[in-house]
Scaffold this active site. Structure first.
Site, PDB file in Angstrom:
ATOM      1  N   LYS A  42       0.806  -1.188   0.000  1.00 18.72           N
ATOM      2  CA  LYS A  42       0.000   0.000   0.000  1.00 18.72           C
ATOM      3  C   LYS A  42       0.846   1.248   0.000  1.00 18.72           C
ATOM      4  CE  LYS A  42      -3.548  -1.901   3.060  1.00 18.72           C
ATOM      5  NZ  LYS A  42      -4.211  -1.696   4.349  1.00 18.72           N
ATOM      6  N   GLY A  43       2.041   1.147   0.505  1.00 18.56           N
ATOM      7  CA  GLY A  43       2.860   2.324   0.728  1.00 18.56           C
ATOM      8  C   GLY A  43       3.149   3.170  -0.493  1.00 18.56           C
ATOM      9  N   GLU A  97       8.266   1.686  -6.169  1.00 17.06           N
ATOM     10  CA  GLU A  97       8.293   1.241  -4.772  1.00 17.06           C
ATOM     11  C   GLU A  97       8.471   2.454  -3.878  1.00 17.06           C
ATOM     12  OE1 GLU A  97       7.422  -0.702  -2.436  1.00 17.06           O
ATOM     13  OE2 GLU A  97       8.752  -2.430  -2.621  1.00 17.06           O
ATOM     14  N   ASP A  98       7.870   2.406  -2.700  1.00 16.85           N
ATOM     15  CA  ASP A  98       7.999   3.520  -1.771  1.00 16.85           C
ATOM     16  C   ASP A  98       9.370   3.548  -1.101  1.00 16.85           C
ATOM     17  OD1 ASP A  98       7.356   1.193  -0.349  1.00 16.85           O
ATOM     18  OD2 ASP A  98       6.031   2.195   1.058  1.00 16.85           O
ATOM     19  N   ASP A 101      14.483  -1.037   1.511  1.00 20.78           N
ATOM     20  CA  ASP A 101      15.293  -1.141   2.723  1.00 20.78           C
ATOM     21  C   ASP A 101      15.947  -2.514   2.835  1.00 20.78           C
ATOM     22  OD1 ASP A 101      12.883  -2.375   3.455  1.00 20.78           O
ATOM     23  OD2 ASP A 101      12.496  -1.049   5.128  1.00 20.78           O
ATOM     24  N   LYS A 129      17.263   2.953   1.412  1.00 23.12           N
ATOM     25  CA  LYS A 129      17.883   2.903   2.735  1.00 23.12           C
ATOM     26  C   LYS A 129      18.901   1.756   2.751  1.00 23.12           C
ATOM     27  CE  LYS A 129      14.984   3.225   6.269  1.00 23.12           C
ATOM     28  NZ  LYS A 129      14.126   2.824   7.421  1.00 23.12           N
ATOM     29  N   PHE A 152      13.481   5.162  11.193  1.00 24.80           N
ATOM     30  CA  PHE A 152      12.117   4.712  10.907  1.00 24.80           C
ATOM     31  C   PHE A 152      11.323   5.902  10.391  1.00 24.80           C
ATOM     32  CE2 PHE A 152       7.880   3.214  11.341  1.00 24.80           C
ATOM     33  CZ  PHE A 152       7.983   1.865  11.070  1.00 24.80           C
ATOM     34  N   ASP A 159       3.946   4.015   6.463  1.00 30.13           N
ATOM     35  CA  ASP A 159       3.143   3.973   7.681  1.00 30.13           C
ATOM     36  C   ASP A 159       3.854   3.310   8.844  1.00 30.13           C
ATOM     37  OD1 ASP A 159       1.429   0.943   8.107  1.00 30.13           O
ATOM     38  OD2 ASP A 159       2.957   1.226   6.567  1.00 30.13           O
ATOM     39  N   ARG A 165       0.343   7.584   6.854  1.00 31.97           N
ATOM     40  CA  ARG A 165       0.489   7.523   5.402  1.00 31.97           C
ATOM     41  C   ARG A 165       0.122   8.846   4.739  1.00 31.97           C
ATOM     42  NH1 ARG A 165       1.287   2.258   3.578  1.00 31.97           N
ATOM     43  NH2 ARG A 165       0.329   0.603   4.792  1.00 31.97           N
TER      44      ARG A 165
END
Length: 180
Positions: A42-43, A97-98, A101, A129, A152, A159, A165
């Protein structure tokens, strides 16, 4: 929500300026290729909506919905909740992609999509990241919005337990919020 943010890492203006730049690059890259642009839910939804409007070529939009997080931690186990619906065989695929990581979800996504025989797969991530990358992950993003520190982050689609979000910026969440 703002009270839970330790620091604004990327302002709305910084994000929009970078998306405009990436849009120009991707427009040139995908001219005459009619790509399938796959968003990983969802990000990615906020970044995806802004990014596809900046890519000025005909394209097909599609989504995958994966799950791997429990609270602030990646479980490392991928679950496909929704697969792409487009036939991507022989097509050029751009994954939006958001955040990149650990590499778990992107590696899974790329391998999953490769099984469908696309002509090419490239990755565009808003945030990279690298300090969080799982050992052994050799995958690289082809296009990166911002490289960020190991903090973070929430906002602009990202989120913590389905909150934050809708922040228009990317902020570092106060540790006391996610370590309760």
């Amino acid at each position: 929500m703002d009270k839970d943010i330790e620091q604004i890492l990327l302002t709305e203006e910084q994000i929009q300026n970078r998306i405009r730049e990436l849009g120009e690059v991707l427009t040139a890259e995908y001219a005459d290729k009619n790509p399938v642009i796959v968003g990983v839910l969802k990000g990615v939804v906020v970044f995806y909506a802004d990014m596809v409007r900046r890519i000025k070529v005909p394209c097909q939009m599609d989504f995958m919905w994966l799950s791997s997080y429990s609270g602030a931690n990646s479980t490392g186990k991928m679950l496909v909740r929704q697969d792409v619906t487009a036939d991507i065989a022989g097509r050029h695929v751009l994954i939006l992609e958001d955040i990149f990581d650990t590499g778990n979800s992107l590696e899974f996504t790329v391998n999953h999509l490769k099984e469908k025989n696309p002509a090419s797969i490239k990755i565009c991530t808003l945030l990279d990241k690298p300090e969080r990358r799982r050992p052994g992950v050799t995958l690289q993003a082809d296009y990166v919005g911002f490289t960020i520190p190991n903090a973070f982050v929430v906002g602009y689609g990202l989120d913590y337990n389905e909150k934050y979000r809708n922040l228009p910026y990317v902020g570092i969440l106060k540790p006391e919020v996610y370590t309760k």
